[in-house]
Structures are given as structure tokens and as C-alpha cells.
Motif scaffolding. Structure first.
Motif, PDB file in Angstrom:
ATOM      1  N   UNK A   6       0.839  -1.206   0.000  1.00 29.55           N
ATOM      2  CA  UNK A   6       0.000   0.000   0.000  1.00 29.55           C
ATOM      3  C   UNK A   6       0.866   1.245   0.000  1.00 29.55           C
ATOM      4  N   UNK A   7       0.391   2.265  -0.651  1.00 24.52           N
ATOM      5  CA  UNK A   7       1.136   3.526  -0.683  1.00 24.52           C
ATOM      6  C   UNK A   7       1.128   4.170   0.683  1.00 24.52           C
ATOM      7  N   UNK A   8       2.205   4.879   0.977  1.00 35.80           N
ATOM      8  CA  UNK A   8       2.302   5.610   2.234  1.00 35.80           C
ATOM      9  C   UNK A   8       1.227   6.674   2.285  1.00 35.80           C
ATOM     10  N   UNK A   9       0.697   6.978   3.483  1.00 37.03           N
ATOM     11  CA  UNK A   9      -0.356   7.997   3.588  1.00 37.03           C
ATOM     12  C   UNK A   9       0.062   9.358   3.040  1.00 37.03           C
ATOM     13  N   UNK A  10       1.400   9.671   3.088  1.00 33.39           N
ATOM     14  CA  UNK A  10       1.831  10.982   2.602  1.00 33.39           C
ATOM     15  C   UNK A  10       2.303  10.944   1.151  1.00 33.39           C
ATOM     16  N   UNK A  11       2.073   9.828   0.459  1.00 36.55           N
ATOM     17  CA  UNK A  11       2.476   9.716  -0.940  1.00 36.55           C
ATOM     18  C   UNK A  11       1.515  10.487  -1.830  1.00 36.55           C
ATOM     19  N   UNK A  12       2.061  11.150  -2.839  1.00 32.85           N
ATOM     20  CA  UNK A  12       1.252  11.837  -3.841  1.00 32.85           C
ATOM     21  C   UNK A  12       1.765  11.430  -5.211  1.00 32.85           C
ATOM     22  N   UNK A  13       0.849  11.219  -6.143  1.00 32.54           N
ATOM     23  CA  UNK A  13       1.223  10.724  -7.464  1.00 32.54           C
ATOM     24  C   UNK A  13       0.751  11.673  -8.545  1.00 32.54           C
ATOM     25  N   UNK A  14       1.650  11.964  -9.492  1.00 30.14           N
ATOM     26  CA  UNK A  14       1.346  12.768 -10.665  1.00 30.14           C
ATOM     27  C   UNK A  14       1.511  11.909 -11.902  1.00 30.14           C
ATOM     28  N   UNK A  15       0.701  12.184 -12.913  1.00 34.40           N
ATOM     29  CA  UNK A  15       0.838  11.495 -14.190  1.00 34.40           C
ATOM     30  C   UNK A  15       1.060  12.539 -15.289  1.00 34.40           C
ATOM     31  N   UNK A  16       2.098  12.316 -16.069  1.00 31.59           N
ATOM     32  CA  UNK A  16       2.429  13.218 -17.172  1.00 31.59           C
ATOM     33  C   UNK A  16       2.725  12.385 -18.410  1.00 31.59           C
ATOM     34  N   UNK A  17       2.625  13.019 -19.579  1.00 33.40           N
ATOM     35  CA  UNK A  17       2.979  12.339 -20.814  1.00 33.40           C
ATOM     36  C   UNK A  17       4.490  12.324 -20.970  1.00 33.40           C
ATOM     37  N   UNK A  18       5.026  11.186 -21.429  1.00 30.43           N
ATOM     38  CA  UNK A  18       6.484  11.043 -21.563  1.00 30.43           C
ATOM     39  C   UNK A  18       7.080  12.139 -22.443  1.00 30.43           C
ATOM     40  N   UNK A  19       6.474  12.413 -23.593  1.00 29.51           N
ATOM     41  CA  UNK A  19       7.017  13.428 -24.493  1.00 29.51           C
ATOM     42  C   UNK A  19       7.049  14.797 -23.829  1.00 29.51           C
ATOM     43  N   UNK A  20       6.016  15.114 -23.027  1.00 27.73           N
ATOM     44  CA  UNK A  20       5.965  16.406 -22.349  1.00 27.73           C
ATOM     45  C   UNK A  20       7.069  16.542 -21.312  1.00 27.73           C
ATOM     46  N   UNK A  21       7.253  15.524 -20.484  1.00 27.12           N
ATOM     47  CA  UNK A  21       8.256  15.624 -19.418  1.00 27.12           C
ATOM     48  C   UNK A  21       9.671  15.621 -19.978  1.00 27.12           C
ATOM     49  N   UNK A  22       9.886  14.889 -21.078  1.00 22.56           N
ATOM     50  CA  UNK A  22      11.205  14.920 -21.727  1.00 22.56           C
ATOM     51  C   UNK A  22      11.486  16.310 -22.268  1.00 22.56           C
ATOM     52  N   UNK A  23      10.499  16.900 -22.914  1.00 22.30           N
ATOM     53  CA  UNK A  23      10.673  18.240 -23.468  1.00 22.30           C
ATOM     54  C   UNK A  23      10.949  19.263 -22.363  1.00 22.30           C
ATOM     55  N   UNK A  24      10.228  19.180 -21.261  1.00 25.65           N
ATOM     56  CA  UNK A  24      10.410  20.134 -20.163  1.00 25.65           C
ATOM     57  C   UNK A  24      11.779  19.977 -19.505  1.00 25.65           C
ATOM     58  N   UNK A  25      12.177  18.743 -19.236  1.00 26.68           N
ATOM     59  CA  UNK A  25      13.475  18.512 -18.584  1.00 26.68           C
ATOM     60  C   UNK A  25      14.633  18.898 -19.506  1.00 26.68           C
ATOM     61  N   UNK A  26      14.454  18.688 -20.801  1.00 24.28           N
ATOM     62  CA  UNK A  26      15.497  19.077 -21.759  1.00 24.28           C
ATOM     63  C   UNK A  26      15.655  20.589 -21.786  1.00 24.28           C
ATOM     64  N   UNK A  27      14.543  21.304 -21.813  1.00 23.36           N
ATOM     65  CA  UNK A  27      14.592  22.768 -21.853  1.00 23.36           C
ATOM     66  C   UNK A  27      15.244  23.335 -20.601  1.00 23.36           C
ATOM     67  N   UNK A  28      14.821  22.855 -19.457  1.00 21.57           N
ATOM     68  CA  UNK A  28      15.347  23.361 -18.183  1.00 21.57           C
ATOM     69  C   UNK A  28      16.791  22.920 -17.976  1.00 21.57           C
ATOM     70  N   UNK A  29      17.122  21.723 -18.450  1.00 21.43           N
ATOM     71  CA  UNK A  29      18.462  21.182 -18.253  1.00 21.43           C
ATOM     72  C   UNK A  29      19.558  21.944 -18.970  1.00 21.43           C
ATOM     73  N   UNK A  30      19.195  22.830 -19.890  1.00 20.24           N
ATOM     74  CA  UNK A  30      20.216  23.583 -20.624  1.00 20.24           C
ATOM     75  C   UNK A  30      21.002  24.536 -19.741  1.00 20.24           C
ATOM     76  N   UNK A  31      20.484  24.870 -18.565  1.00 17.13           N
ATOM     77  CA  UNK A  31      21.226  25.757 -17.667  1.00 17.13           C
ATOM     78  C   UNK A  31      21.781  25.029 -16.454  1.00 17.13           C
ATOM     79  N   UNK A  32      21.555  23.730 -16.363  1.00 15.46           N
ATOM     80  CA  UNK A  32      22.035  22.973 -15.205  1.00 15.46           C
ATOM     81  C   UNK A  32      23.407  22.395 -15.507  1.00 15.46           C
ATOM     82  N   UNK A  33      24.384  22.763 -14.702  1.00 15.18           N
ATOM     83  CA  UNK A  33      25.756  22.298 -14.912  1.00 15.18           C
ATOM     84  C   UNK A  33      25.914  20.874 -14.395  1.00 15.18           C
ATOM     85  N   UNK A  34      26.820  20.114 -15.054  1.00 15.09           N
ATOM     86  CA  UNK A  34      27.070  18.733 -14.630  1.00 15.09           C
ATOM     87  C   UNK A  34      27.764  18.687 -13.276  1.00 15.09           C
TER      88      UNK A  34
END
Length: 363
Positions: A6-34
């Protein structure tokens, strides 16, 4: 069959489309240094509101925020940016579940399950603050495309690390110079604003086409679609740039740009760094002769037809700088306006909104 946990009482779940989350992380990742001094800067900040998942990343100089549709709601949290992107990029197309449980983020799709550590969301920095101008539309990429090459990232004069953007006579104007060359592009009509100096990294994340720009003395905000870039500016302004542009160069040496580009490329084959990659231009009698001498690798000459019929004039330039300016000029025709062999050359082209300056080299 084992009973599902069973999920923990404080667990929260989000559902997103794979293409959307890849696009968002790629855009934001352009300023994140390794590599980061502060571990939190390797993470993205995620939050939800009104059916949107907002993803934000920063390197303390630039902050990129973008939003995508999501199902579910959750308190803000962070996640390791590169690892999360690497994971979701390899999922099959479809829905991705992000389930936050305490200090752990569960990432799920199909039969795949991952657990990622999170960091305290309160420690995630923001660049927000300060008053910006009223926003206005502008094509920044077009202004910076043919000016940013003239910056100098190695010079300790920090103003040379960026491109100056200003409102001049009601139009946007971008200028950059490294002391050896200058590039200036004039664009469309814009409201009046004080000159600002854009860092090269910020220029690198600006998309093609129109964006909405707001400025202040130390920051700019750029919006396009569901994405916002907030960036610090270079706090050292360019000195008076007008002094660098020659006014009385009366010898107009006009030639075909592609032909000159090809000739410069050919003779530069034997130009040496020791000699400053110098090429000698001699104009007169309807031609421009290019000559390179390299004590170690010999000599090279080439010729390009010109409309100039005045007295012979010789001047030396750096091959690479000439090539850069010819590439940025574009079009068919280019004119080098010369005074003598020791003064800067004013370079114009088919596009009246483009102006370049090239400093001479002693041969």
C-alpha cells in the motif's frame, strides 16, 4: 501471489505524458551544470497548480521555468535533473507516474520502477525579485545570431563577454566587440529601454522567432510559449562603441562575398598562429590580391574581382576574423570601406541593418 504494498499515507502521485516531461526537462536542463558546488543546483524544482506541472532549473545566473499538463496534485519537490531525464527518455511512449513518498521520488512507466533521492525544496534558489519593464515582442535570436561571434570570453574585461542590446532611434540594436572586430545588427521597432549586456550563455538558450522581453538594470525576462527564462545581466557595460566605428573611409572595395570567402579559406591554409594568421589584402585595378607568407610552410596568393578602381591600398587582417565577418554578413555583396593600411575597415553588405568593423594587422 504477493499482495501489493500500500502507498504511504503521505504519498502523492502525478501522471504526465512522456514526451511532455522529456521536453520540459530538456529545456530546463540547458542551464544545469554537470558539476555543481551546491548539490541542489543539480536538481530541478517541480510544483503543480491548476493541472500544470511546473519544472524549474537554475545555475544561479539563469533560471528556466516551463510548464506541462499533468493529472494529480502535489506539494513542491526536487529531483536530480540529469538522472530523471535519462530515465524518462528511455521509457516507451505513454504516461509516466511521479510518486513522491517522503524524501524519495518513485518514477514509473509500464513495468519499469525507479527510486530517486530528493533534496529539501526550501533550499532551492530563485532569481525572482526586482522590477522589470513592460514586456514587448522582439526577435532576439535574429539580433544575436550575427553579433555574438564578436564577443571575447577569455578577456578579463567582462563587458566583452556579452552582446549589448539597446533601443536606438526607436529600434532594437545589438552590438558586440572583442577589440579586434565589431558586429552590429539593427532590428525592429521597440519601446525605449536602457542598454543591457546579455551573457553569451543566456544568448545560447534563446529560441528562434519572436519572444516577449522585459528588462531591468540587472536582469532580463524572456517568455515564449509556456517557458520563461530569467537571467542576470553582465553588470559591466560596453564603453562608447561609436568611437570604434570609422566615419571617413572613402575607398570602397566591393566584391562578391562567396568568392572572397572561398579565397580567404584557401590562402588561410598556410597562415600561422605565430604570424597572427595574417593575410595581406591589396586592392586596386579592379582586383583584390590576397597574400599569405609563412616562413615554415611557404606562400599563397589568390585574387578576387572588385569594382574598386582607385589607387592601390594594402592592409593586413586576421584570416579567421575576415571569415567570421563574411559569414555573418551573408548575401552576395560585401564592401570594405578603407582609409589606409593602418586604420580600421568599415564592412557593409547587402543588408543595410548589418555593420561590421575589422581592425588591421601589421604585416
Amino acid at each position: 501471489m504477493a499482495k501489493a504494498k500500500a502507498a504511504s499515507p503521505d504519498a502523492t502521485t502525478l501522471h504526465v505524458d512522456k514526451a511532455d516531461i522529456v521536453r520540459a526537462l530538456t529545456a530546463v536542463g540547458r542551464v544545469i551544470e554537470n558539476r555543481n558546488t551546491y548539490p541542489i543546483l543539480a536538481n530541478v524544482h517541480l510544483s503543480t497548480k491548476d493541472g500544470q506541472l511546473t519544472v524549474r532549473g537554475t545555475d544561479l545566473d539563469i533560471e528556466i521555468t516551463t510548464s506541462i499538463p499533468c493529472d494529480g496534485d502535489a506539494e513542491p519537490f526536487t529531483a536530480p535533473a540529469k538522472t530523471l531525464l535519462d530515465i524518462v527518455r528511455k521509457f516507451a511512449d505513454g504516461q509516466v507516474a511521479l510518486e513522491r513518498e517522503g524524501e524519495t521520488l518513485h518514477v514509473k512507466s509500464g513495468r519499469s520502477r525507479f527510486k530517486l533521492p530528493t533534496l529539501q525544496v526550501d533550499s532551492f534558489p530563485t532569481l525572482k525579485g526586482g522590477k522589470l519593464s513592460e514586456p514587448f515582442a522582439i526577435n532576439l535570436a535574429a539580433l544575436f545570431k550575427d553579433t555574438s561571434f564578436a564577443t571575447n570570453q577569455s578577456d578579463n574585461r567582462t563587458f566583452m563577454h556579452g552582446v549589448q542590446l539597446e533601443s536606438f532611434q526607436g529600434k532594437a540594436r545589438a552590438t558586440a566587440s572583442d577589440g579586434h572586430r565589431l558586429a552590429r545588427i539593427t532590428g525592429e521597432a521597440v519601446p525605449d529601454f536602457e542598454a543591457v549586456n546579455f551573457p553569451l550563455k543566456t544568448i545560447g538558450v534563446i529560441p528562434d522567432g519572436d519572444v516577449t522581453l522585459a528588462v531591468s538594470r540587472d536582469k532580463v525576462q524572456i517568455e515564449f510559449g509556456s517557458t520563461t527564462i530569467l537571467s542576470k545581466l553582465i553588470d559591466t557595460p560596453y564603453p562608447e562603441l561609436e568611437r570604434l566605428i570609422p566615419k571617413n573611409n572613402e575607398r570602397a572595395v566591393q566584391f562578391d562575398r562567396p568568392s572572397m570567402s572561398a579565397a580567404v579559406d584557401r590562402v588561410s591554409t598556410i597562415a600561422s598562429e605565430r604570424g597572427g594568421k595574417s593575410v595581406k589584402f591589396t586592392a586596386g585595378g579592379g582586383r583584390v590580391e590576397l597574400a599569405v607568407t609563412n616562413p615554415d610552410h611557404g606562400e599563397a596568393t589568390d585574387e578576387v574581382v572588385t569594382t574598386y578602381e582607385g589607387g592601390d591600398v594594402s592592409i593586413g587582417f586576421n584570416c579567421s576574423y575576415v571569415s567570421d565577418i563574411l559569414r555573418a554578413a551573408g548575401g552576395a555583396g560585401v564592401t570594405f570601406h578603407l582609409a589606409d593600411g593602418l586604420s580600421p575597415a568599415l564592412v557593409t553588405c547587402d543588408d543595410p541593418n548589418k555593420t561590421f568593423v575589422l581592425m588591421p594587422q601589421r604585416i
